[in-house]
Design a protein around this motif. Structure first.
Motif, PDB file in Angstrom:
ATOM      1  N   LYS A  97       0.826  -1.219   0.000  1.00  0.00           N
ATOM      2  CA  LYS A  97       0.000   0.000   0.000  1.00  0.00           C
ATOM      3  C   LYS A  97       0.853   1.258   0.000  1.00  0.00           C
ATOM      4  CE  LYS A  97      -0.921  -0.492   4.985  1.00  0.00           C
ATOM      5  NZ  LYS A  97      -0.222  -1.770   5.084  1.00  0.00           N
ATOM      6  N   SER A 107      -5.816  -6.826  -0.871  1.00  0.00           N
ATOM      7  CA  SER A 107      -4.688  -6.287  -0.100  1.00  0.00           C
ATOM      8  C   SER A 107      -3.383  -7.064  -0.241  1.00  0.00           C
ATOM      9  CB  SER A 107      -5.057  -6.218   1.391  1.00  0.00           C
ATOM     10  OG  SER A 107      -5.267  -7.515   1.908  1.00  0.00           O
ATOM     11  N   ARG A 111       0.570   4.195  -2.793  1.00  0.00           N
ATOM     12  CA  ARG A 111       0.262   5.569  -2.355  1.00  0.00           C
ATOM     13  C   ARG A 111       1.395   6.534  -2.708  1.00  0.00           C
ATOM     14  NH1 ARG A 111      -3.981   6.453   0.956  1.00  0.00           N
ATOM     15  NH2 ARG A 111      -2.952   8.167   2.061  1.00  0.00           N
ATOM     16  N   LYS A 141      -6.668  -3.603  -5.484  1.00  0.00           N
ATOM     17  CA  LYS A 141      -5.689  -3.298  -4.439  1.00  0.00           C
ATOM     18  C   LYS A 141      -5.287  -1.819  -4.512  1.00  0.00           C
ATOM     19  CE  LYS A 141      -4.118  -8.037  -4.870  1.00  0.00           C
ATOM     20  NZ  LYS A 141      -5.188  -8.373  -5.809  1.00  0.00           N
ATOM     21  N   ASN A 180      -8.154   0.191  -3.090  1.00  0.00           N
ATOM     22  CA  ASN A 180      -8.113   0.093  -1.626  1.00  0.00           C
ATOM     23  C   ASN A 180      -7.044   1.036  -1.053  1.00  0.00           C
ATOM     24  OD1 ASN A 180      -8.163  -0.717   1.043  1.00  0.00           O
ATOM     25  ND2 ASN A 180      -7.563  -2.831   0.652  1.00  0.00           N
ATOM     26  N   ALA A 181      -5.836   0.958  -1.608  1.00  0.00           N
ATOM     27  CA  ALA A 181      -4.716   1.761  -1.084  1.00  0.00           C
ATOM     28  C   ALA A 181      -4.957   3.256  -1.247  1.00  0.00           C
ATOM     29  CB  ALA A 181      -3.420   1.360  -1.787  1.00  0.00           C
ATOM     30  N   LYS A 219      -7.118   3.563   4.053  1.00  0.00           N
ATOM     31  CA  LYS A 219      -5.856   3.764   3.330  1.00  0.00           C
ATOM     32  C   LYS A 219      -5.093   2.451   3.158  1.00  0.00           C
ATOM     33  CE  LYS A 219      -5.582   8.533   4.925  1.00  0.00           C
ATOM     34  NZ  LYS A 219      -4.878   9.542   5.702  1.00  0.00           N
ATOM     35  N   GLY A 220      -5.838   1.379   2.871  1.00  0.00           N
ATOM     36  CA  GLY A 220      -5.236   0.070   2.612  1.00  0.00           C
ATOM     37  C   GLY A 220      -4.996  -0.774   3.842  1.00  0.00           C
TER      38      GLY A 220
END
Length: 618
Positions: free
Chosen positions: A18, A93, A22, A118, A121-122, A144-145
């Motif tokens: 993650k 994840s 990000r 994924k 999600n992140a 934030k993941g």
């Protein structure tokens, strides 16, 4: 003597999945953006989740997908098989986890590499996934993941499937806003490519019975068709095509495994080649390729096993093989078009005659223009060496392997002072500036000849590299940057007319924008706020304590380069120029640039009133 920097195991840091997404979101979703462009990251997030639901439909389950976007929160619910209950956390994840690595289960899948959800999600401040399967359900919630909570398995009578809810992280997608027009365009493409699929978006149903034929009917006004749309279907291929009576350039909508390949690729190139070859052979004449393809409006969709795209956002196909025991992409498309288009033309002689007339008309126009085009090209080539009008950038749209290519922009400005401010404050890697000298020519009702005869239009066409269509467009964003006054609005209108008249696909494909610049600066000794409307000005006055100094910007040239960098950087505000599907390009041009009708006068008075009030007030 300088001290040597130690380089040991302690310097090596491994980012978890993650953190990497990000820190480098562009690798996964292209550009970030604020939602003003259809390829901004927030739409890629929606697409990545829908892709998984589409794959379920393709596998024969889940004929309905429900999508809602409200208060910047996205909910997507499908009625497929549901994620295996023991893997709900892993599939969103853990990298390299997914059901699509077994190509027997997902031979022609869209989201092949398992990264999509994924990344969603992140890059979301909140993300949840619920799976309903085998009479049981579980929900996993993330921030934030990071997994926050997962509900234990419990019995349920709810219909099977998967529900994903996410809120894009506002610390990554700054000041973003979803535009429903872009979401609807994406949804329409999904239903065109998947007959039998229903997508419900914010309560509105979308379904297509005729696939790519419906897509073309949506994109080209019935009155401008040179002949009825040719619609051909095969096992792994579908084609729709016609020619426009009024459009000059080629227009293609291409798809691979349901993915809209906006930058084309091997399949689109093969289709362009196959159409020319088939028409030459049918008529027994060695027509010029550009004459055959001039004014073509078409769509092609193919299905490929394990496709290779040129980037994670899958906008350009790189595969040369169809997969399995099928021939190459080029051979497969050539064979299909040769057989099926040739058969169609034999059975429909009226259409064949219309195509022949269209090609011969294009040939005649090309010969008439050949002399002037040669002179214009030489002039543009000379000008490009010392082109004072264009201050270019380093990265262009064709540089698809370079990070930032989707951010590459051309600002079209009026006058030296405005272009000077933008030039000094721009990002030289991705932002170019083209400077107009006064008002451009009103080209309404004129022929393409004027593009070559008018030096400004010729140089703009050369700068954009769109003479032979937008396949090699050099900038993803073409931004009209004019003053927020009556003259500036007129220049805007004249430029939009130029694109509508000669290069409408620049607008249709979502490349043309108007730059929003602040009307006011409100500041005290501690803080400065730039305001884009009267309401924002009033809010700023209330927010700043003490006596605020208010400045009205009457022109872009008044804004210093130091200030301008705030308006064309990360916080740039752009208004996309969009076509109304209810109106043809011709009727729009007639309304805005034709004879001065009472309807147009009323429209202009209503829309200019606010701007004029502000100007007079200040």
């Amino acid at each position: 003597m300088s001290q040597e920097t130690k380089y040991t195991e302690d310097n090596i840091r491994s980012l978890d999945w993650k953190e990497h997404i990000r820190m480098r979101p562009g690798m996964y979703i292209g550009k970030l953006g604020d939602g003003s462009s259809q390829d901004d990251g927030i739409y890629i997030l929606i697409k990545e989740v829908i892709d998984n639901s589409i794959d379920e439909f393709v596998m024969g389950t889940g004929k309905t997908i429900e999508i809602s976007v409200k208060d910047e929160v996205v909910k997507i619910r499908d009625y497929g098989r549901g994620v295996p209950l023991g893997k709900v956390v892993d599939v969103v994840s853990k990298m390299n986890t997914g059901g699509k690595y077994d190509s027997r289960a997902f031979k022609k899948s869209v989201g092949l590499n398992g990264v999509g959800t994924k990344a969603v999600n992140a890059l979301s401040s909140n993300f949840s996934i619920q799976s309903i399967r085998d009479g049981q359900t579980t929900t996993a919630e993330f921030e934030k993941g990071e997994l926050i909570h997962q509900t234990p398995l419990e019995a349920t009578t709810i219909r099977r499937g998967t529900r994903v809810i996410f809120h894009p992280d506002p610390s990554i997608f700054v000041n973003y806003k979803f535009r429903s027009e872009y979401v609807i365009k994406m949804i329409k493409n999904y239903v065109y490519l998947n007959p039998g699929l229903t997508i419900v978006f914010n309560g509105e149903k979308f379904i297509s019975e005729n696939g790519l034929k419906d897509l073309l009917e949506e994109n080209i006004h019935e009155d401008t068709l040179a002949y009825p749309i040719i619609h051909l279907r095969g096992d792994d291929i579908e084609i729709a095509m016609t020619h426009s009576k009024t459009q000059y350039s080629e227009e293609y909508h291409s798809f691979v495994n349901g993915q809209h390949t906006t930058q084309g690729g091997t399949h689109q190139n093969a289709f362009r080649e196959a159409v020319v070859k088939t028409i030459r052979e049918f008529f027994g004449k060695n027509f010029e390729a550009s004459d055959v393809r001039k004014s073509i409006v078409s769509a092609i969709a193919i299905k490929v096993m394990e496709p290779v795209f040129e980037s994670q956002t899958k906008t350009k196909l790189g595969s040369t093989e169809m997969g399995g025991d099928l021939p190459t992409v080029r051979t497969y498309i050539n064979d299909f078009v040769k057989t099926n288009l040739d058969n169609y033309l034999h059975k429909n002689p009226t259409t064949a005659e219309a195509i022949q007339r269209k090609v011969m008309q294009a040939e005649k126009e090309r010969k008439e223009l050949s002399g002037i085009r040669k002179i214009a090209r030489e002039r543009a080539k000379k000008a490009s060496v010392h082109n004072k009008k264009l201050r270019d950038c380093r990265i262009h749209l064709a540089d698809s392997k370079k990070e930032g290519h989707l951010d590459t922009s051309l600002f079209i400005t009026e006058g030296d002072s405005a272009s000077g401010s933008i030039t000094k404050s721009r990002n030289v890697n991705t932002q170019a500036v083209f400077s107009l000298k006064g008002k451009p020519l009103n080209c309404y009702g004129l022929t393409k000849k004027i593009v070559y005869e008018n030096e400004e239009f010729n140089l703009l066409q050369a700068a954009l590299n769109i003479e032979d269509g937008i396949e090699n467009l050099r900038y993803n964003n073409v931004i009209i940057a004019t003053d927020a006054d009556v003259d500036g609005m007129h220049i805007r209108l004249l430029l939009i007319t130029f694109f509508l008249q000669f290069f409408p696909e620049v607008i249709k494909e979502g490349h043309l924008y108007i730059l929003d610049t602040p009307l006011f600066r409100v500041r005290n000794k501690k803080e400065t706020i730039y305001c884009y409307s009267e309401e924002e000005k009033q809010a700023a006055i209330e927010k700043l304590t003490g006596k605020a100094e208010i400045t009205r910007f009457k022109g872009l040239g008044e804004i210093s380069p130091d200030e301008f960098q705030h308006f064309i950087g990360d916080n740039i505000r752009l208004d996309p120029v969009m076509l109304d599907k209810e109106q043809s390009i011709e009727s729009m041009l007639e309304f805005y640039m034709g004879k001065n009708t009472p309807d147009r006068q009323d429209f202009i008075i209503d829309n200019l009133k606010y701007e004029l009030d502000i100007i007079e007030e200040n």
